[in-house]
Design a protein around this motif. Structure first.
Motif, mmCIF file in Angstrom:
data_model
loop_
_atom_site.group_PDB
_atom_site.id
_atom_site.type_symbol
_atom_site.label_atom_id
_atom_site.label_comp_id
_atom_site.label_asym_id
_atom_site.label_seq_id
_atom_site.Cartn_x
_atom_site.Cartn_y
_atom_site.Cartn_z
ATOM 1 N N GLY A 18 0.801 -1.232 0.000
ATOM 2 C CA GLY A 18 0.000 0.000 0.000
ATOM 3 C C GLY A 18 0.826 1.271 0.000
ATOM 4 N N GLY A 26 2.605 2.370 -2.383
ATOM 5 C CA GLY A 26 2.584 3.010 -3.694
ATOM 6 C C GLY A 26 3.673 2.507 -4.630
ATOM 7 N N LYS A 27 4.288 1.375 -4.301
ATOM 8 C CA LYS A 27 5.375 0.871 -5.152
ATOM 9 C C LYS A 27 4.881 0.620 -6.572
ATOM 10 C CE LYS A 27 6.021 -2.855 -2.766
ATOM 11 N NZ LYS A 27 4.967 -2.793 -1.748
ATOM 12 N N THR A 79 2.090 1.526 -7.954
ATOM 13 C CA THR A 79 1.487 2.735 -8.520
ATOM 14 C C THR A 79 2.563 3.649 -9.105
ATOM 15 O OG1 THR A 79 -0.204 2.583 -6.798
ATOM 16 C CG2 THR A 79 0.001 4.703 -7.942
ATOM 17 N N ARG A 92 0.665 -12.858 -10.132
ATOM 18 C CA ARG A 92 -0.781 -12.801 -10.465
ATOM 19 C C ARG A 92 -1.024 -13.284 -11.897
ATOM 20 N NH1 ARG A 92 -0.547 -8.680 -6.578
ATOM 21 N NH2 ARG A 92 0.284 -7.147 -8.040
ATOM 22 N N GLY A 142 -1.673 -13.891 2.233
ATOM 23 C CA GLY A 142 -0.762 -12.767 2.497
ATOM 24 C C GLY A 142 0.624 -13.241 2.885
ATOM 25 N N PHE A 151 4.425 -15.228 1.927
ATOM 26 C CA PHE A 151 5.372 -15.095 0.825
ATOM 27 C C PHE A 151 5.471 -16.401 0.045
ATOM 28 C CE2 PHE A 151 8.104 -11.732 3.234
ATOM 29 C CZ PHE A 151 7.126 -10.781 3.001
ATOM 30 N N VAL A 152 5.509 -16.281 -1.260
ATOM 31 C CA VAL A 152 5.757 -17.429 -2.140
ATOM 32 C C VAL A 152 7.241 -17.797 -1.974
ATOM 33 C CG1 VAL A 152 5.701 -18.182 -4.559
ATOM 34 C CG2 VAL A 152 3.914 -16.651 -3.681
ATOM 35 N N TYR A 179 10.394 -7.024 -4.787
ATOM 36 C CA TYR A 179 11.522 -7.936 -4.551
ATOM 37 C C TYR A 179 12.753 -7.084 -4.288
ATOM 38 C CZ TYR A 179 14.443 -12.122 -5.192
ATOM 39 O OH TYR A 179 15.285 -13.179 -4.993
ATOM 40 N N ARG A 184 11.948 -9.245 -0.623
ATOM 41 C CA ARG A 184 11.021 -9.155 0.502
ATOM 42 C C ARG A 184 11.583 -9.777 1.765
ATOM 43 N NH1 ARG A 184 6.362 -8.059 -2.754
ATOM 44 N NH2 ARG A 184 4.564 -7.556 -1.471
ATOM 45 N N ASP A 241 -6.210 -10.643 -1.646
ATOM 46 C CA ASP A 241 -5.338 -10.437 -0.481
ATOM 47 C C ASP A 241 -5.496 -9.052 0.135
ATOM 48 O OD1 ASP A 241 -4.183 -9.119 -2.614
ATOM 49 O OD2 ASP A 241 -2.145 -9.774 -2.190
ATOM 50 N N ARG A 301 -0.091 -9.301 5.989
ATOM 51 C CA ARG A 301 0.923 -8.763 5.060
ATOM 52 C C ARG A 301 1.779 -7.702 5.753
ATOM 53 N NH1 ARG A 301 -2.740 -6.917 0.380
ATOM 54 N NH2 ARG A 301 -0.832 -6.124 -0.549
ATOM 55 N N GLY A 328 6.279 8.939 0.920
ATOM 56 C CA GLY A 328 5.239 8.448 0.014
ATOM 57 C C GLY A 328 3.856 8.999 0.313
ATOM 58 N N GLY A 386 1.069 11.878 0.019
ATOM 59 C CA GLY A 386 0.745 13.022 -0.835
ATOM 60 C C GLY A 386 0.059 12.528 -2.091
#
Ligand code: B4P
Length: 192
Positions: free
Chosen positions: A10, A12-13, A15, A36, A56, A58-59, A86, A88, A135, A144, A170, A172
Motif C-alpha cells: 500500500g 505506492g510501489k 502505482t 498474479r 498474504g 510469501f511465495v 523484490y 522481501r 489479499d 501482510r 510516500g 501526498g
C-alpha cells in the motif's frame, strides 16, 4: 538505471513504478504482477502461489528467484529496470545481489517509499473496494503488514548499511510522490 523500489503493502510501489517507467524508459518488473499472471494463467506455479498469496504469505524464495532470472534474461532489461516487490526478505536481498553481479548489472538505487501504517490500511481498503483483490481483506492485510515488519523491514536496514538506501516520503498526491522520486533519482539519471 537499475532501481529497486521498497516499501510496505500500500506504500505506492506498484502505482509509482508504473509512472516512473515512462520517465526512466525502463521496464517495470513487479513480482506481484508476475505471480498474479501465473495465477490467472492457471500454470502449475500459479496454482502453487494462489493459496499462499491469498493468505498474504510469501511465495517460496526459489520460485521467485527462478521467475526473476527468466525475466532478467529478456532483452528489454539491458538498459535497466524498476524492480517492485523484490526483495522481501534478507535471503532474497542476497540472491538479488548475486544475480545482478553475475549479470554485470549492479543496482544503482534502493528507494524506500515511507508511509505510516494508518494510511496503508486506508489505501488498501480503497483498493479492496475498487478491485476486490483476494489479499486485500482486513485480516490478510494485517498478515501482510506483519510479514513486512518482520521480514522485509530488515532489507531496508541491509541497504542502508550498504550505503545504497534513499528514503522518499510516500504521503501526498500521486504527482507529488512521483516528483519526489524523480528528484531523488535525478543525479543517477544524468550520469546513467
Ligand atoms: P504486491 O503485488 O507487491 O502487493 P503490494 O505490496 O500491495 O504492493 P502494490 O504495489 O500492489 O500496492 P501499491 O502500494 O502500489 O504483492 C502481492 C503478494 O505477492 C504478496 O503478498 C506475496 O504473497 C506475493 N509476492 C510478491 N512478491 C514476492 C516476493 N518477492 N517474495 C514472495 N512473495 C511475493 O498500491 C496500493 C494502493 O494504494 C492502490 O490502491 C493505490 O491506488 C493506492 N495508492 C498508491 N499511492 C497512493 C497515493 N499517493 N495516495 C493515495 N493512494 C495511493
Amino acid at each position: 538505471m537499475r532501481l529497486v523500489l521498497l516499501g510496505p503493502p500500500g506504500s505506492g510501489k506498484g502505482t509509482q513504478a508504473a509512472r516512473l517507467k515512462e520517465y526512466l524508459q525502463v521496464p517495470h518488473i513487479s513480482t506481484g504482477d508476475l505471480l498474479r499472471a501465473e495465477v490467472a494463467a492457471g500454470s502449475p506455479l500459479g496454482m502453487q502461489a494462489k493459496e499462499v498469496m491469498a493468505r498474504g504469505d510469501f511465495v517460496s524464495d526459489a520460485i521467485l528467484l527462478g521467475m526473476l532470472e527468466d525475466r532478467f534474461a529478456r532483452p528489454d532489461t539491458a538498459g535497466g529496470f524498476i524492480l517492485d516487490g523484490y526483495p522481501r526478505n534478507l535471503a532474497q536481498a542476497d540472491a538479488l545481489g548475486v544475480l545482478l553481479n553475475k549479470l554485470g548489472q549492479p543496482m544503482d538505487y534502493a528507494v524506500q517509499l515511507e508511509v505510516p501504517d494508518e494510511l496503508l490500511v486506508e489505501r488498501i481498503a480503497g483498493r479492496a473496494a475498487a478491485e476486490g483483490r483476494a489479499d486485500d481483506t482486513p485480516e490478510v492485510v494485517r498478515n501482510r503488514l506483519r510479514k513486512y515488519n518482520n521480514e522485509t523491514a530488515p532489507v531496508i536496514d541491509y541497504y542502508r548499511q550498504h550505503g545504497q538506501l534513499t528514503v522518499v516520503n510516500g504521503v501526498g498526491s500521486l504527482d507529488e510522490v512521483l516528483s519526489r522520486l524523480i528528484e531523488a533519482l535525478s543525479p543517477a539519471k544524468e550520469v546513467g
